[in-house]
Write a protein that holds these residues in place. Sequence first.
Motif, PDB file in Angstrom:
ATOM      1  N   LEU A  31       0.818  -1.206   0.000  1.00  0.00           N
ATOM      2  CA  LEU A  31       0.000   0.000   0.000  1.00  0.00           C
ATOM      3  C   LEU A  31       0.858   1.264   0.000  1.00  0.00           C
ATOM      4  CD1 LEU A  31      -2.818   1.293   0.174  1.00  0.00           C
ATOM      5  CD2 LEU A  31      -2.609   1.160   2.651  1.00  0.00           C
ATOM      6  N   VAL A  32       1.898   1.280   0.824  1.00  0.00           N
ATOM      7  CA  VAL A  32       2.787   2.448   0.886  1.00  0.00           C
ATOM      8  C   VAL A  32       3.463   2.667  -0.459  1.00  0.00           C
ATOM      9  CG1 VAL A  32       4.938   3.295   1.897  1.00  0.00           C
ATOM     10  CG2 VAL A  32       3.161   2.374   3.370  1.00  0.00           C
ATOM     11  N   GLU A  33       3.918   1.606  -1.083  1.00  0.00           N
ATOM     12  CA  GLU A  33       4.596   1.727  -2.373  1.00  0.00           C
ATOM     13  C   GLU A  33       3.627   2.189  -3.463  1.00  0.00           C
ATOM     14  OE1 GLU A  33       6.907  -1.177  -5.466  1.00  0.00           O
ATOM     15  OE2 GLU A  33       7.215  -1.520  -3.327  1.00  0.00           O
ATOM     16  N   GLU A  34       2.424   1.657  -3.458  1.00  0.00           N
ATOM     17  CA  GLU A  34       1.418   2.046  -4.453  1.00  0.00           C
ATOM     18  C   GLU A  34       1.011   3.507  -4.295  1.00  0.00           C
ATOM     19  OE1 GLU A  34      -0.358   0.504  -7.088  1.00  0.00           O
ATOM     20  OE2 GLU A  34       1.317  -0.890  -6.970  1.00  0.00           O
ATOM     21  N   THR A  35       0.759   3.941  -3.076  1.00  0.00           N
ATOM     22  CA  THR A  35       0.313   5.319  -2.866  1.00  0.00           C
ATOM     23  C   THR A  35       1.423   6.328  -3.131  1.00  0.00           C
ATOM     24  OG1 THR A  35       0.717   5.106  -0.490  1.00  0.00           O
ATOM     25  CG2 THR A  35      -1.538   4.779  -1.257  1.00  0.00           C
ATOM     26  N   ARG A  36       2.666   5.912  -2.972  1.00  0.00           N
ATOM     27  CA  ARG A  36       3.785   6.813  -3.259  1.00  0.00           C
ATOM     28  C   ARG A  36       3.834   7.118  -4.758  1.00  0.00           C
ATOM     29  NH1 ARG A  36       8.492   3.989  -1.595  1.00  0.00           N
ATOM     30  NH2 ARG A  36       8.422   3.054  -3.641  1.00  0.00           N
ATOM     31  N   ASP A  37       3.561   6.132  -5.589  1.00  0.00           N
ATOM     32  CA  ASP A  37       3.627   6.300  -7.034  1.00  0.00           C
ATOM     33  C   ASP A  37       2.292   6.708  -7.654  1.00  0.00           C
ATOM     34  OD1 ASP A  37       6.275   5.500  -6.890  1.00  0.00           O
ATOM     35  OD2 ASP A  37       5.789   3.384  -7.232  1.00  0.00           O
ATOM     36  N   PHE A  38       1.266   6.834  -6.860  1.00  0.00           N
ATOM     37  CA  PHE A  38      -0.094   7.088  -7.331  1.00  0.00           C
ATOM     38  C   PHE A  38      -0.309   8.582  -7.513  1.00  0.00           C
ATOM     39  CE2 PHE A  38      -4.779   6.732  -6.821  1.00  0.00           C
ATOM     40  CZ  PHE A  38      -4.987   5.678  -7.698  1.00  0.00           C
ATOM     41  N   ASN A  39      -0.786   9.009  -8.675  1.00  0.00           N
ATOM     42  CA  ASN A  39      -1.077  10.417  -8.930  1.00  0.00           C
ATOM     43  C   ASN A  39      -2.543  10.677  -8.601  1.00  0.00           C
ATOM     44  OD1 ASN A  39      -1.469  12.992  -9.834  1.00  0.00           O
ATOM     45  ND2 ASN A  39      -0.432  12.692 -11.776  1.00  0.00           N
ATOM     46  N   TRP A  40      -2.794  11.360  -7.498  1.00  0.00           N
ATOM     47  CA  TRP A  40      -4.158  11.588  -7.023  1.00  0.00           C
ATOM     48  C   TRP A  40      -4.862  12.705  -7.780  1.00  0.00           C
ATOM     49  CZ3 TRP A  40      -6.322   8.094  -4.034  1.00  0.00           C
ATOM     50  CH2 TRP A  40      -5.510   7.269  -3.259  1.00  0.00           C
ATOM     51  N   HIS A  41      -4.140  13.466  -8.594  1.00  0.00           N
ATOM     52  CA  HIS A  41      -4.730  14.620  -9.254  1.00  0.00           C
ATOM     53  C   HIS A  41      -5.135  14.352 -10.699  1.00  0.00           C
ATOM     54  CE1 HIS A  41      -3.826  17.077  -5.813  1.00  0.00           C
ATOM     55  NE2 HIS A  41      -2.611  16.583  -5.808  1.00  0.00           N
ATOM     56  N   GLU A  42      -4.970  13.142 -11.160  1.00  0.00           N
ATOM     57  CA  GLU A  42      -5.366  12.802 -12.517  1.00  0.00           C
ATOM     58  C   GLU A  42      -6.237  11.559 -12.498  1.00  0.00           C
ATOM     59  OE1 GLU A  42      -2.182  12.530 -15.312  1.00  0.00           O
ATOM     60  OE2 GLU A  42      -1.296  14.405 -14.654  1.00  0.00           O
ATOM     61  N   VAL A  43      -7.128  11.490 -13.463  1.00  0.00           N
ATOM     62  CA  VAL A  43      -8.003  10.323 -13.582  1.00  0.00           C
ATOM     63  C   VAL A  43      -7.599   9.530 -14.819  1.00  0.00           C
ATOM     64  CG1 VAL A  43      -9.959  11.376 -12.375  1.00  0.00           C
ATOM     65  CG2 VAL A  43      -9.736  11.681 -14.835  1.00  0.00           C
ATOM     66  N   ASP A  44      -7.992   8.268 -14.847  1.00  0.00           N
ATOM     67  CA  ASP A  44      -7.701   7.439 -16.011  1.00  0.00           C
ATOM     68  C   ASP A  44      -8.682   7.734 -17.140  1.00  0.00           C
ATOM     69  OD1 ASP A  44      -5.705   6.243 -14.528  1.00  0.00           O
ATOM     70  OD2 ASP A  44      -6.985   4.598 -13.853  1.00  0.00           O
ATOM     71  N   GLN A  45      -9.913   8.056 -16.775  1.00  0.00           N
ATOM     72  CA  GLN A  45     -10.942   8.358 -17.755  1.00  0.00           C
ATOM     73  C   GLN A  45     -11.770   9.527 -17.230  1.00  0.00           C
ATOM     74  OE1 GLN A  45     -13.418   5.026 -18.675  1.00  0.00           O
ATOM     75  NE2 GLN A  45     -14.682   6.158 -20.111  1.00  0.00           N
ATOM     76  N   TYR A  46     -11.909  10.569 -18.058  1.00  0.00           N
ATOM     77  CA  TYR A  46     -12.654  11.760 -17.659  1.00  0.00           C
ATOM     78  C   TYR A  46     -14.155  11.493 -17.690  1.00  0.00           C
ATOM     79  CZ  TYR A  46      -8.755  14.916 -17.361  1.00  0.00           C
ATOM     80  OH  TYR A  46      -7.620  15.543 -16.945  1.00  0.00           O
ATOM     81  N   PRO A  47     -14.932  12.338 -17.004  1.00  0.00           N
ATOM     82  CA  PRO A  47     -16.389  12.202 -17.124  1.00  0.00           C
ATOM     83  C   PRO A  47     -16.760  12.366 -18.589  1.00  0.00           C
ATOM     84  CG  PRO A  47     -15.818  13.880 -15.504  1.00  0.00           C
ATOM     85  CD  PRO A  47     -14.556  13.456 -16.162  1.00  0.00           C
ATOM     86  N   ALA A  48     -17.860  11.750 -18.981  1.00  0.00           N
ATOM     87  CA  ALA A  48     -18.214  11.796 -20.398  1.00  0.00           C
ATOM     88  C   ALA A  48     -19.715  11.754 -20.602  1.00  0.00           C
ATOM     89  CB  ALA A  48     -17.564  10.627 -21.129  1.00  0.00           C
ATOM     90  N   PHE A  49     -20.142  12.425 -21.658  1.00  0.00           N
ATOM     91  CA  PHE A  49     -21.497  12.273 -22.150  1.00  0.00           C
ATOM     92  C   PHE A  49     -21.476  11.062 -23.080  1.00  0.00           C
ATOM     93  CE2 PHE A  49     -21.169  16.857 -21.289  1.00  0.00           C
ATOM     94  CZ  PHE A  49     -22.241  17.001 -20.430  1.00  0.00           C
ATOM     95  N   ALA A  50     -22.635  10.605 -23.491  1.00  0.00           N
ATOM     96  CA  ALA A  50     -22.720   9.408 -24.336  1.00  0.00           C
ATOM     97  C   ALA A  50     -21.890   9.574 -25.617  1.00  0.00           C
ATOM     98  CB  ALA A  50     -24.172   9.110 -24.680  1.00  0.00           C
TER      99      ALA A  50
END
Length: 159
Positions: A31-50
Amino acid sequence: MKKTLLLIFLAFLFSSCEEFQTRKISSEEILVEETRDFNWHEVDQYPAFAECRNISEVEAAKTCFGNKVSQYFFSRLEAKQPVVTSEIDDTLYLYLKISEKGIPAIDSMEIDSLVLEQLPDIRTWLVQSVDSLPKIYPATKRGIPVKTTFRMPVVIKAE
C-alpha cells in the motif's frame, strides 16, 4: 574421499537453501509503495457524455467533455435573452463537480459584481443549466468511479 565429497555436498546444500528463500511483503508495504507512485490529481478516464464515451485518448476525452458542457451552457444562457443597461464583456468561473455517480452540481462560482449587477439572475440560470445536463458518466481511476471538479470559464458578452 567419499566422506570429503559428501561433506562438501552437504555444506553446499545447506548454504544454497538460503538463496531460495522468498521475502514476504506485507500488505502495508504494498500500500505504501502504491500510494507513493499514485497520482491523485489525474483520472484514467474523464467524465463523459454518451457522445464522448468511446474516446480512449485522455486529452481528447477531456476536450470533448469540456466542449459539450460549453455548448450546452451557451445554448441554455442564450435562450434567456436578458436585457442589460450597459455592455458586458467578462468571464466568470464555474466550479462544476461531477459525483462518483455522474451527478453534476455547482461547487462554487466566481462572478464579478458588475455582472451580478447587470444580470442578477445569472446564478439561478447557471444552476438550472447544470440541473438539466444530460446523463454524465463519472470519471474513473483504476476502474473505480470517482468525483471530479472542473474550473470552467463562462464568457459573458452582452451589448
